[in-house]
Enzyme design. Structure first.
Site, short mmCIF file in Angstrom:
data_model
loop_
_atom_site.label_atom_id
_atom_site.label_comp_id
_atom_site.label_asym_id
_atom_site.label_seq_id
_atom_site.Cartn_x
_atom_site.Cartn_y
_atom_site.Cartn_z
N ASP A 10 0.87 -1.17 0.00
CA ASP A 10 0.00 0.00 0.00
C ASP A 10 0.91 1.23 0.00
O ASP A 10 2.14 1.11 -0.18
CB ASP A 10 -0.99 -0.03 1.18
CG ASP A 10 -0.32 0.14 2.54
OD1 ASP A 10 0.93 0.19 2.59
OD2 ASP A 10 -1.04 0.21 3.55
N CYS A 67 3.26 -3.26 4.00
CA CYS A 67 2.40 -2.13 4.35
C CYS A 67 3.12 -1.39 5.49
O CYS A 67 4.35 -1.46 5.58
CB CYS A 67 0.98 -2.57 4.71
SG CYS A 67 0.81 -3.71 6.10
N THR A 69 2.86 -1.90 8.82
CA THR A 69 3.33 -2.86 9.82
C THR A 69 3.57 -4.26 9.25
O THR A 69 4.22 -5.08 9.90
CB THR A 69 2.27 -3.02 10.93
OG1 THR A 69 1.05 -3.46 10.30
CG2 THR A 69 2.03 -1.72 11.67
N VAL A 71 1.17 -6.25 9.16
CA VAL A 71 0.11 -7.04 9.81
C VAL A 71 -1.17 -7.07 8.98
O VAL A 71 -1.76 -8.13 8.74
CB VAL A 71 -0.19 -6.51 11.23
CG1 VAL A 71 -1.36 -7.25 11.84
CG2 VAL A 71 1.04 -6.64 12.11
N HIS A 100 9.47 -24.67 8.06
CA HIS A 100 8.47 -25.41 8.86
C HIS A 100 7.03 -25.20 8.38
O HIS A 100 6.23 -26.13 8.45
CB HIS A 100 8.53 -24.97 10.33
CG HIS A 100 9.73 -25.51 11.06
ND1 HIS A 100 9.87 -25.44 12.43
CD2 HIS A 100 10.86 -26.13 10.60
CE1 HIS A 100 11.02 -26.00 12.80
NE2 HIS A 100 11.65 -26.41 11.69
N HIS A 135 6.45 -31.68 9.37
CA HIS A 135 5.85 -30.37 9.12
C HIS A 135 4.71 -30.46 8.11
O HIS A 135 3.76 -29.67 8.15
CB HIS A 135 6.91 -29.37 8.67
CG HIS A 135 8.03 -29.24 9.63
ND1 HIS A 135 7.85 -28.76 10.92
CD2 HIS A 135 9.34 -29.59 9.55
CE1 HIS A 135 9.00 -28.80 11.57
NE2 HIS A 135 9.92 -29.31 10.76
C1 RB5 Z 1 -1.80 2.52 6.70
O1 RB5 Z 1 -1.85 3.69 7.45
C2 RB5 Z 1 -1.62 1.32 7.61
O2 RB5 Z 1 -2.74 1.12 8.37
C3 RB5 Z 1 -1.30 0.10 6.80
O3 RB5 Z 1 -0.20 0.33 5.99
C4 RB5 Z 1 -0.97 -1.17 7.56
O4 RB5 Z 1 0.06 -0.93 8.50
C5 RB5 Z 1 -2.06 -1.92 8.11
O5 RB5 Z 1 -1.88 -2.99 8.71
#
Ligand code: RB5
Length: 152
Positions: A10, A67, A69, A71, A100, A135
């Site tokens: 992103d 992105c 994080t 996550v 694994h 695994h």
């Molecule tokens: C964008 O601000 C941020 O929320 C996105 O890049 C990401 O970290 C979401 O998990």
């Protein structure tokens, strides 16, 4: 394994995506970039979904999602059948998740890791091979849970 890889990000991962793409090309990989193409604010699920479709269609065996994080990207990617996405910020996990878990997508965050660590994460992920054996039984359980056929 085929030296072809899909990459996506992103806006928050756009800068690091460009650098990681260069790194992959220097390693001899053909890189399929599913966007985004600028730092304009956008929605990470779009790019995670595009990348997963390409892996599901067999266009490349592995992918990298970036992105802020890592996550959000991993949450979306793991909603896709056959996708095992690992969000990593240490090289040990990036290597072991191939060995694994047979992870096929590596996720990390531009707001979490610097360029040097990002390259090391990529090198560890791509340099490792799935070990199979015991695994495979566990990865098979992940598939069964995904398919609704899992029984303890
Ligand atoms: C964008 O601000 C941020 O929320 C996105 O890049 C990401 O970290 C979401 O998990």
């Amino acid at each position: 394994m085929e030296k072809k890889i899909v990459i996506g990000s992103d806006h928050a991962g756009f800068g690091l995506k460009a650098k990681v793409t260069e790194h992959l090309e220097e390693m001899g990989y053909t890189v399929i970039d599913v966007g985004t193409d600028s730092t304009d604010s956008c929605d990470y699920p779009i790019f995670a979904h595009r990348l997963c479709k390409k892996i599901q269609n067999g266009e490349a065996p592995l992918g990298i999602l970036i992105c802020g994080t890592g996550v959000g990207m991993s949450l979306v990617a793991n909603k896709h059948k056959g996708i095992r996405a690992a969000c990593c910020s240490d090289t040990f996990s990036a290597r072991l998740t191939r060995i694994h878990n047979d992870a096929n997508v590596l996720c990390f965050g531009e707001r979490v890791v610097g360029m040097g660590l990002a390259f090391d994460l990529v090198d560890n992920f791509l340099g490792a091979e799935y070990e199979g054996g015991k695994h495979a039984r566990r990865v098979g359980m992940i598939d069964a849970i995904e398919n609704g056929t899992f029984e303890e």
